[in-house]
Design a protein around this motif. Structure first.
Motif, mmCIF file in Angstrom:
data_model
loop_
_atom_site.group_PDB
_atom_site.id
_atom_site.type_symbol
_atom_site.label_atom_id
_atom_site.label_comp_id
_atom_site.label_asym_id
_atom_site.label_seq_id
_atom_site.Cartn_x
_atom_site.Cartn_y
_atom_site.Cartn_z
ATOM 1 N N SER A 1 -5.629 -3.888 7.606
ATOM 2 C CA SER A 1 -4.766 -2.725 7.395
ATOM 3 C C SER A 1 -5.113 -2.105 6.049
ATOM 4 O O SER A 1 -5.756 -2.736 5.195
ATOM 5 N N GLY B 1 -3.239 0.597 3.120
ATOM 6 C CA GLY B 1 -2.179 1.498 2.705
ATOM 7 C C GLY B 1 -1.082 1.602 3.749
ATOM 8 O O GLY B 1 -0.494 0.600 4.149
ATOM 9 N N ALA B 2 -0.837 2.834 4.212
ATOM 10 C CA ALA B 2 0.221 3.061 5.197
ATOM 11 C C ALA B 2 -0.228 2.792 6.627
ATOM 12 O O ALA B 2 0.566 2.879 7.558
ATOM 13 N N TYR B 3 -1.510 2.429 6.802
ATOM 14 C CA TYR B 3 -2.062 2.239 8.147
ATOM 15 C C TYR B 3 -2.124 0.758 8.499
ATOM 16 O O TYR B 3 -2.672 -0.043 7.744
ATOM 17 N N THR B 4 -1.570 0.410 9.653
ATOM 18 C CA THR B 4 -1.553 -0.978 10.102
ATOM 19 C C THR B 4 -2.549 -1.175 11.241
ATOM 20 O O THR B 4 -2.552 -0.411 12.208
#
Length: 262
Positions: A13, A15-18
């Motif tokens: 993952s 930052g804001a991305y999973t």
């Protein structure tokens, strides 16, 4: 009893991305390869992944890749052996810091994506990767494609090596993986993938896309963690291997002895 390691790429993952189902997957694998920030991952993700893996008792490994976040480390880059050495040392060091801070130990290093692929057939690049691992810690184990230049380079460098096979990839007659650019690179039927893995472990053979059996060594089996049904597949293959009488054990774990025999 036959033994095999079950590994998975994790911590991808950013930052804001999973990406991936790391927590679920950790229930079924014995080793984890943690992204170190070049192809995926970031500082917070690395720390969380290390902590979770230690809680689950999985062996920890660095997963260094090319400096290519946009391409997820899967695009070809024309790097020199010196550049390969430097990026591998850098990324091992980054993950080693988090592992040490959490009271753990690193077991192995497994290159990611195109770095892994290039090191599989380019002797100078393979040598640079192996030398980087040895320079950081000669006690580390190097994971590489079974029968590849990377395994040979690791052995020449004095490293312990683990020959890796893939559960969801097809093979060519020379033992290489089918390029992801081709439509038949991936095995999408879970039952077929499980049968391929069990045969590689039990018989040391894999059927190539050319219809010819290829000899192969399976010390560790890779499960890709970024697939849509990765956790379900991990559970399935974990159960199938156990039912086949195959012991699941981290690659670097000591071999148990019974009555003085390994």
């Amino acid at each position: 009893m036959k033994r095999v390691d079950l590994n998975c790429d994790m911590g991808e993952s950013f930052g804001a991305y999973t990406l991936g189902s790391d927590e679920e997957l950790m229930e079924y694998v014995t080793s984890v390869n943690i992204a170190c920030g070049f192809h995926a991952g970031d500082a917070a993700t690395m720390r969380r992944t290390v902590t979770r893996a230690l809680d689950k008792g999985a062996a920890l490994g660095a997963h260094p890749g090319l400096q290519d976040l946009a391409g997820f480390g899967r695009r070809r880059m024309d790097i020199t052996p010196q550049e390969a050495y430097d990026l591998v040392v850098y990324q091992i060091g980054a993950l080693w810091g988090f592992i040490r801070a959490e009271g753990g130990a690193m077991q192995h290093v497994k290159p990611h994506g195109e770095l892994y692929n290039m090191a599989a057939y380019q002797p100078k690049l393979a040598e640079a990767v192996a030398e980087a691992v040895y320079a950081v810690d000669p006690g580390l184990m190097l994971f590489g494609l079974a029968g590849s230049e990377l395994i040979a380079a690791g052995e020449r460098a004095g490293l312990r090596t683990a020959s890796e096979v893939f559960s969801d990839r097809t093979y060519q007659v020379d033992g290489s993986l089918t390029s992801r650019r081709l439509p038949d690179a991936l095995i999408t039927n879970d039952d077929e993938a499980v049968l391929q893995v069990i045969r590689m472990i039990d018989e040391g053979k894999v059927l190539s896309q050319q219809g010819i059996d290829v000899s192969i060594r399976a010390d560790t089996v890779c499960i890709h963690g970024d697939g849509e049904h990765a956790a379900a597949f991990a559970k399935k293959i974990h159960s199938a291997l156990q039912q086949s009488g195959i012991r699941l054990q981290a690659a670097g774990a000591a071999v148990p002895r019974v009555n003085g025999q390994a």
